[in-house]
Design a protein around this motif. Structure first.
Motif, PDB file in Angstrom:
ATOM      1  N   PRO A  70       3.698   7.676  16.494  1.00  0.00           N
ATOM      2  CA  PRO A  70       4.076   7.347  14.697  1.00  0.00           C
ATOM      3  C   PRO A  70       5.099   6.261  15.306  1.00  0.00           C
ATOM      4  O   PRO A  70       6.305   5.311  14.179  1.00  0.00           O
ATOM      5  N   ALA A  71       5.874   6.703  16.085  1.00  0.00           N
ATOM      6  CA  ALA A  71       7.373   5.813  16.219  1.00  0.00           C
ATOM      7  C   ALA A  71       7.510   4.170  16.150  1.00  0.00           C
ATOM      8  O   ALA A  71       7.567   3.549  15.966  1.00  0.00           O
ATOM      9  N   GLY A  72       5.776   4.125  16.703  1.00  0.00           N
ATOM     10  CA  GLY A  72       4.834   2.961  16.973  1.00  0.00           C
ATOM     11  C   GLY A  72       5.375   1.953  15.640  1.00  0.00           C
ATOM     12  O   GLY A  72       5.549   0.574  15.075  1.00  0.00           O
ATOM     13  N   ILE A  73       4.591   3.156  14.594  1.00  0.00           N
ATOM     14  CA  ILE A  73       4.544   2.896  13.376  1.00  0.00           C
ATOM     15  C   ILE A  73       5.553   2.089  12.873  1.00  0.00           C
ATOM     16  O   ILE A  73       5.664   1.253  11.996  1.00  0.00           O
TER      17      ILE A  73
ATOM     18  N   ASN B 190       1.102  -6.482   2.773  1.00  0.00           N
ATOM     19  CA  ASN B 190       0.374  -6.810   1.234  1.00  0.00           C
ATOM     20  C   ASN B 190      -0.740  -6.215   1.426  1.00  0.00           C
ATOM     21  O   ASN B 190      -1.159  -5.648  -0.491  1.00  0.00           O
ATOM     22  N   SER B 191      -1.241  -5.558   1.745  1.00  0.00           N
ATOM     23  CA  SER B 191      -2.894  -5.161   1.610  1.00  0.00           C
ATOM     24  C   SER B 191      -2.348  -3.631   2.063  1.00  0.00           C
ATOM     25  O   SER B 191      -1.654  -2.777   2.248  1.00  0.00           O
ATOM     26  N   LYS B 192      -2.866  -3.093   0.511  1.00  0.00           N
ATOM     27  CA  LYS B 192      -2.819  -1.663  -0.339  1.00  0.00           C
ATOM     28  C   LYS B 192      -3.635  -0.727   1.169  1.00  0.00           C
ATOM     29  O   LYS B 192      -2.887   0.076   1.005  1.00  0.00           O
ATOM     30  N   SER B 193      -4.954  -1.613   1.298  1.00  0.00           N
ATOM     31  CA  SER B 193      -5.281  -0.487   2.930  1.00  0.00           C
ATOM     32  C   SER B 193      -4.683  -0.321   3.824  1.00  0.00           C
ATOM     33  O   SER B 193      -4.923   0.787   5.126  1.00  0.00           O
ATOM     34  N   THR B 194      -4.264  -1.051   4.884  1.00  0.00           N
ATOM     35  CA  THR B 194      -2.711  -0.989   4.926  1.00  0.00           C
ATOM     36  C   THR B 194      -2.384  -0.200   5.520  1.00  0.00           C
ATOM     37  O   THR B 194      -1.728   0.747   5.922  1.00  0.00           O
ATOM     38  N   LYS B 195      -1.089  -0.127   4.070  1.00  0.00           N
ATOM     39  CA  LYS B 195      -0.462   1.035   3.558  1.00  0.00           C
ATOM     40  C   LYS B 195      -1.096   2.420   3.608  1.00  0.00           C
ATOM     41  O   LYS B 195      -0.413   2.855   4.327  1.00  0.00           O
ATOM     42  N   ILE B 196      -2.227   3.139   2.632  1.00  0.00           N
ATOM     43  CA  ILE B 196      -2.843   3.568   2.564  1.00  0.00           C
ATOM     44  C   ILE B 196      -3.057   3.734   4.203  1.00  0.00           C
ATOM     45  O   ILE B 196      -2.923   5.267   4.994  1.00  0.00           O
ATOM     46  N   THR B 197      -3.771   3.625   5.036  1.00  0.00           N
ATOM     47  CA  THR B 197      -4.072   3.847   6.407  1.00  0.00           C
ATOM     48  C   THR B 197      -2.699   3.947   7.592  1.00  0.00           C
ATOM     49  O   THR B 197      -2.976   5.159   8.471  1.00  0.00           O
ATOM     50  N   LEU B 198      -1.977   3.514   7.639  1.00  0.00           N
ATOM     51  CA  LEU B 198      -0.784   3.637   8.710  1.00  0.00           C
ATOM     52  C   LEU B 198       0.421   4.704   7.941  1.00  0.00           C
ATOM     53  O   LEU B 198       0.955   5.382   8.986  1.00  0.00           O
ATOM     54  N   ALA B 199       0.205   5.023   6.598  1.00  0.00           N
ATOM     55  CA  ALA B 199       1.081   6.433   6.035  1.00  0.00           C
ATOM     56  C   ALA B 199       0.030   7.780   6.208  1.00  0.00           C
ATOM     57  O   ALA B 199       0.880   8.275   6.780  1.00  0.00           O
ATOM     58  N   THR B 200      -1.012   7.334   5.959  1.00  0.00           N
ATOM     59  CA  THR B 200      -2.250   8.480   6.820  1.00  0.00           C
ATOM     60  C   THR B 200      -2.181   9.121   7.932  1.00  0.00           C
ATOM     61  O   THR B 200      -1.928  10.032   8.450  1.00  0.00           O
ATOM     62  N   ILE B 201      -1.962   7.851   8.979  1.00  0.00           N
ATOM     63  CA  ILE B 201      -1.875   8.303  10.525  1.00  0.00           C
ATOM     64  C   ILE B 201      -0.629   9.138  10.409  1.00  0.00           C
ATOM     65  O   ILE B 201      -0.367   9.946  11.487  1.00  0.00           O
ATOM     66  N   TYR B 202       0.979   8.384  10.251  1.00  0.00           N
ATOM     67  CA  TYR B 202       2.045   8.713  10.723  1.00  0.00           C
ATOM     68  C   TYR B 202       2.273  10.114  10.157  1.00  0.00           C
ATOM     69  O   TYR B 202       2.612  11.396  10.790  1.00  0.00           O
TER      70      TYR B 202
END
Length: 463
Positions: A288-291, A356-368
């Motif tokens: 989480p801190a790394g993200i 820029n990538s919506k899927s990257t946004k969702i993935t990182l937010a979900t993991i965090y």
């Protein structure tokens, strides 16, 4: 557009309700107030005005919080639950303010999206949850710092006398709330002056800020006395190590809290110990801190003036406290840099919105979010379950368990008996105390800590 705005308001309400639920969970700690909380409470309980002001004068913290807590107790009384609620209220208000901080950040990206991200990070922050449940100054510091950041951004984007006046008010309040708050306030003002785009007919906008800071001049002797006093800001109980810098970021952006009172001396050994990788620390602290750190770095790749302003204020304040800690004048703990948390939250949200990538946004937010909430709910060391080791209800509960009878003699060690009278009737026992303030002889820092660890054997000859 109206439907979209309505949906965003619903999302914001759900985020704030989630934050409120996490803060109310286990708010009434069974161990009671611990030493620092009890000192804050006891000073606020002193008779107004002479005893009250004398108590403030002899303490190392700025005076505002004692006034706030005294007023709070006049309205809501002094049960442990209500005392802790006095920290929860400004804490959760700070989460709401952070939404407006992000919303007021002007960008080609969606500002509401940044606002919601700010509110979410603050609402599920283990660091904020922990201090929302403690009768101390740090929740109020977060709220005031959030308000300062909000009006600083407004001054940056839409300067006006009104925004300057409110910035001045909250800057003064922060200085009166936190002894070292002036460091952040000064660098913030200098940063605004240096980076805000200059426009005509705005030369008088900083006058309210200057006037407000002048009002703080009477507190300067108090601050100077604290810094030169030999018993304040000693490093002996939490010596500096470079690992504390890494623990600072894991404290703020992961659910794992290590640098609240005194972090381990080695960050590396938290990751690898005896050639074994600590999977739990890697998953719940580093990931989480790394993200968030990646998002902070991404937000500062942008060359916008406002981003340079945010980074400059953060670095100037952080490095000042770091240098002071290296010099042994202050202990480098995460809570002593609470003022910078709103800036870091905003930077994280900006970096996330710039993906820029919506899927990257969702993935990182979900993991965090998942890693944070899972740890809070499941772990026995989460912010809502961390036990205050010096909780001063515990000895009283032990006395009750032992069946101590009326007029039995009780001897309190290390802390004075007055720190326990909130939880027992002083008429029930013949209570005495031999505490760290009146040991048979003057102790230096090292032997005081030894007494805390091995007092039974060290002082056997005296007792």
């Amino acid at each position: 557009m109206k439907d979209l705005l309505k949906d965003n308001k619903v999302i914001l309400v759900l985020i704030i309700l989630l934050g409120l639920a996490l803060r109310l969970w286990n708010l009434n700690k069974p161990e009671g107030l611990w030493n620092d909380e009890y000192i804050t409470y006891s000073i606020s309980m002193l008779k107004f005005p002479f005893d009250f002001f004398d108590g403030i004068r002899t303490n190392c913290h700025a005076p505002l919080h004692y006034f706030y807590l005294k007023l709070w107790m006049m309205i809501f009384k002094n049960s442990d639950f209500m005392l802790r609620l006095s920290s929860l209220v400004p804490n959760i208000l700070g989460c709401f303010v952070m939404y407006h901080v992000g919303k007021n950040y002007q960008t080609k990206f969606h500002s509401i999206q940044i606002g919601l991200a700010c509110a979410l990070i603050a609402s599920i922050s283990s660091f904020l949850i922990y201090f929302s449940q403690e009768v101390r100054i740090y929740s109020m510091i977060f709220f005031l710092s959030s308000m300062i950041l909000l009006y600083s951004i407004k001054m940056f984007e839409a300067p006006s006398r009104k925004n300057a006046a409110w910035l001045s008010v909250f800057s003064v309040l922060l200085i009166l709330e936190h002894t070292i708050g002036f460091v952040y306030v000064l660098f913030n003002i200098f940063g605004l002056i240096a980076f805000r785009p200059k426009k005509k007919k705005e030369t008088d906008l900083y006058m309210p800020i200057v006037a407000g800071l002048i009002l703080c001049l009477p507190i300067i002797p108090f601050i100077l006395r604290i810094f030169v006093h030999p018993t304040y800001f000693s490093q002996w109980w939490a010596p500096f190590s470079w690992s504390k810098i890494f623990f600072y970021f894991t404290d703020l952006f992961s659910p794992v809290l290590k640098n609240i009172t005194n972090s381990p001396m080695s960050f590396y050994h938290q990751i690898i110990n005896h050639d074994v990788i600590n999977i739990g620390f890697v998953m719940f602290a580093l990931v989480p801190a790394g993200i968030c750190l990646m998002m902070i770095i991404k937000s500062n790749i942008d060359s916008k003036r406002i981003n340079k302003y945010l980074l400059t204020v953060f670095l100037a304040t952080f490095l000042t406290i770091l240098i002071t800690a290296i010099a042994g004048k202050i202990i480098f703990l995460t809570k002593y840099l609470t003022e910078l948390y709103p800036i870091l939250i905003l930077m994280t949200a900006i970096g996330w919105a710039q993906l820029n990538s919506k899927s990257t946004k969702i993935t990182l937010a979900t993991i965090y979010v998942f890693m944070t909430l899972f740890f809070i709910v499941v772990s026995h060391t989460s912010a809502i379950r961390l036990v205050r080791q010096e909780g001063q209800r515990l000895p009283v509960l032990a006395m009750q368990k032992m069946g101590i009878k009326k007029q039995d003699k009780i001897l309190f060690l290390f802390y004075p008996k007055t720190h326990f009278t909130k939880y027992y009737n002083d008429n029930d026992y013949i209570a005495m105390s031999i505490d760290k303030y009146n040991f048979p002889y003057v102790l230096n820092a090292g032997t005081t800590y030894d007494a805390f660890l091995n007092g039974h054997s060290i002082y056997k000859v005296f007792f």
